[in-house]
Design an enzyme around this catalytic site. Structure first.
Site, PDB file in Angstrom:
ATOM      1  N   LEU A 199      28.064 -57.567  44.023  1.00 19.23           N
ATOM      2  CA  LEU A 199      28.160 -57.668  42.569  1.00 19.23           C
ATOM      3  C   LEU A 199      28.141 -59.141  42.181  1.00 19.23           C
ATOM      4  O   LEU A 199      29.114 -59.863  42.405  1.00 19.23           O
ATOM      5  CB  LEU A 199      29.444 -56.987  42.078  1.00 19.23           C
ATOM      6  CG  LEU A 199      29.552 -55.497  42.419  1.00 19.23           C
ATOM      7  CD1 LEU A 199      30.876 -54.936  41.961  1.00 19.23           C
ATOM      8  CD2 LEU A 199      28.400 -54.719  41.796  1.00 19.23           C
ATOM      9  N   GLU A 200      27.054 -59.598  41.610  1.00 20.46           N
ATOM     10  CA  GLU A 200      26.868 -61.017  41.355  1.00 20.46           C
ATOM     11  C   GLU A 200      27.299 -61.435  39.955  1.00 20.46           C
ATOM     12  O   GLU A 200      27.090 -62.581  39.557  1.00 20.46           O
ATOM     13  CB  GLU A 200      25.414 -61.402  41.624  1.00 20.46           C
ATOM     14  CG  GLU A 200      25.024 -61.110  43.068  1.00 20.46           C
ATOM     15  CD  GLU A 200      23.654 -61.638  43.460  1.00 20.46           C
ATOM     16  OE1 GLU A 200      23.059 -62.403  42.658  1.00 20.46           O
ATOM     17  OE2 GLU A 200      23.184 -61.300  44.550  1.00 20.46           O
TER      18      GLU A 200
END
Length: 580
Positions: A405-406
């Site tokens: 999850l960036e």
């Protein structure tokens, strides 16, 4: 991870802040706070009961930090929970001061006017403080200049005539090392409505999957409960804010008896009916991942790299992360569908996964990526995440999950989600993470906190050493992306920040086209691994010690690797597998 190549960007390192001198400044501040009143090291006493029919209980919520930082707020995002050292249970608070922040962690507690209370906590570190403010009379604080092991601090106070809430807190001191705190206790008459009933005993206590060192437990919610206490063979081992928990630190092939109680400000319920669970034999648990492993991401889309089937993935890869699962309209839930452009049937996909697994490989599902929008930020979305990932594991045969999850993640609820998934999937679950460099610069960052929170079930963190620009190393110096020093000095932050060497991997692009910046030849990756594992091949930065157990390396992606003649896997794979 990139679905399309991103434009290179630069992130600056942490700001350099001047420390504050102790001595006179510290002494003056402590005197002003009443901090020199004495160091409490005795046993916490029971507070006087001033209300008819009331009972003294521990009013601190999540007192042992077993539920992450629930109910606690730490200044400057300075706090995190860690599994070791823990005074009781399986977690403790670790808070890290800076030159301009003393790492204060606090929670507000409901109390009764004109009542006496005793506050205590166990701490480790230098210049660690424990106190209460907003008492309505004289605010109190106690501290220790140096606690090399667990030391109990204790103080007492009386609330004012109109006081219904006080703030409990711990803090360190400016520029000092991180401190630890655990088992905070505030005893005295419960606040709130004097007629509030003690909750009933929980029902439905059940034991889930057991490993050689842990047992997962769940129970039914109780109306009016604000938390739960879990007992192992008659002794309280942890507190929880939800209706599930995992007891760790158990012995192999051993039977344990568990009970749970419900709590609120009025008191603690009777214990539930007991359940018995037996841990498995030692040596049979954990994912079947090699001591030194190579991870590669497989693209479920065509962005110009070689289009592959799972069966085409080069044999050097031990963990194949299928990229990516996508968010659904249900908060926290994810789904996965093969890209029609690949002309890959679901039956063939499942068969290829099974074939790789028969060859000793693990195939996992990656969540997120550069464009991922999955959000897990409350209990409901955490449950949805765990349920949906587990359903996809059963549908396709995935061995586990990768968190990529960036756009940030909530460590409290991602921890909850992954522990719930672990309880469903069992001890063979593979959990990997692929944070960006900025996400692992400090143990107080959300990704780092999550990794530490699930250290007992975490397989490996393969940080992305690319698309970041220059960053700080563990020695405080700034290192340029694309060098051996960049890889080793940033890996050192994780290795010295609490992760085991087996939980640290180096993530790099497989070719110059695989990322906007940060590509290095396979020989540079090999040198960095040798530097960390054996102390050879280093650049100007050389770690103070070696980490022979370092897990290995990761690349984005198997497709870009294939486009480049498999140069990355042929260069890095044998080197990883040849590490000591």
């Amino acid at each position: 991870m990139d679905r399309a190549i991103r434009t290179p960007f630069s992130r600056s390192g942490r700001l350099s802040r001047s420390g504050r001198r102790l001595g006179g400044v510290l002494t003056a501040a402590l005197l002003a706070a009443g901090g020199l009143a004495g160091l409490g090291t005795g046993t916490t006493a029971r507070a006087a009961d001033t209300g008819a029919g009331t009972t003294d209980v521990n009013l601190a919520r999540n007192p042992g930090f077993e539920s992450g930082l629930s109910y606690w707020t730490c200044s400057g995002d300075s706090g995190a929970t860690v599994p070791s050292p823990a005074h009781g249970g399986t977690a403790a608070l670790k808070a890290t001061p800076t030159g301009s922040d003393h790492a204060k962690c606090a929670q507000a507690v409901t109390v009764r006017p004109n009542s006496s209370y005793t506050l205590s906590a166990w701490v480790q570190g230098s210049y660690v403080h424990l106190g209460a403010s907003g008492t309505g009379t004289t605010d109190v604080s106690t501290w220790t200049p140096s606690a090399t092991g667990w030391q109990q601090l204790s103080t007492t106070f009386t609330t004012g005539a109109n006081t219904t809430s006080v703030t409990l807190y711990t803090h360190g001191w400016y520029g000092q090392p991180a401190y630890f705190a655990d088992d905070v206790t505030l005893t005295g008459p419960g606040g709130g409505d004097p007629g509030e009933p003690v909750p009933g005993a929980p029902g439905g206590l059940a034991a889930g999957p057991a490993t050689s060192s842990s047992v997962g437990l769940s129970w039914n919610p109780v109306s009016g409960a604000s938390g739960y206490n879990l007992y192992q063979d008659g002794t309280k081992v942890l507190s929880a804010s939800g209706t599930s928990a995992t007891v760790t630190g158990l012995a192999p092939s051993t039977s344990y008896r568990f009970e749970v109680t419900a709590t609120n400000s009025a008191g603690e319920s009777a214990r539930s009916a007991a359940v018995t669970a037996t841990t498995t034999a030692g040596g049979s648990d954990g994912p079947s991942v090699p001591k030194h492993a190579v991870t590669g991401y497989w693209q479920n889309f065509d962005n110009g790299a070689t289009v592959q089937r799972i069966s085409d993935v080069q044999s050097q890869y031990d963990i194949i992360a299928v990229a990516f699962a996508d968010a659904t309209t249900t908060p926290g839930a994810v789904d996965f569908t093969l890209d029609p452009a690949l002309k890959y049937t679901e039956a063939a996909f499942k068969a290829d996964i099974a074939a790789k697994q028969s060859a000793g490989k693990n195939v996992i599902l990656s969540i997120g990526g550069e464009r991922g929008t999955v959000t897990v930020n409350d209990a409901a979305s955490a449950t949805n995440f765990a349920n949906s990932v587990y359903a996809l594991m059963r549908k396709y045969g995935f061995n586990g999950v990768d968190i990529d999850l960036e756009n940030g993640l909530d460590p409290t609820y991602m921890t909850q989600a992954l522990r719930a998934l672990s309880a469903k999937a069992g001890s063979k679950l593979v959990i990997t993470m692929a944070p960006q460099t900025i996400d692992m610069q400090s143990t107080s960052a959300g990704y780092f906190r999550t990794a530490l929170n699930i250290k007992d079930i975490l397989t490996v963190v393969n940080m992305q050493y690319y698309n970041s620009g220059s960053m700080n190393g563990c020695d405080g110096k700034v290192y340029s992306q694309g060098t051996v020093d960049f890889l080793t000095a940033l890996a050192c932050i994780q290795l010295e920040g609490g992760l085991a060497p087996s939980q640290v991997g180096l993530g790099l692009p497989a070719s110059p086209r695989g990322a906007g910046s940060g590509y290095v030849p396979p020989s540079v990756v090999d040198n960095a691994l040798d530097c960390l594992a054996k102390g050879t091949g280093c650049g100007s930065f050389k770690p103070a010690k070696t980490y022979p157990g370092i897990r290995g390396a990761m690349t984005w992606s198997t497709n870009w690797d294939a486009s480049n003649g498999n140069a990355w896997s042929n260069g890095v794979g044998p080197h990883v597998h040849g590490l000591p």
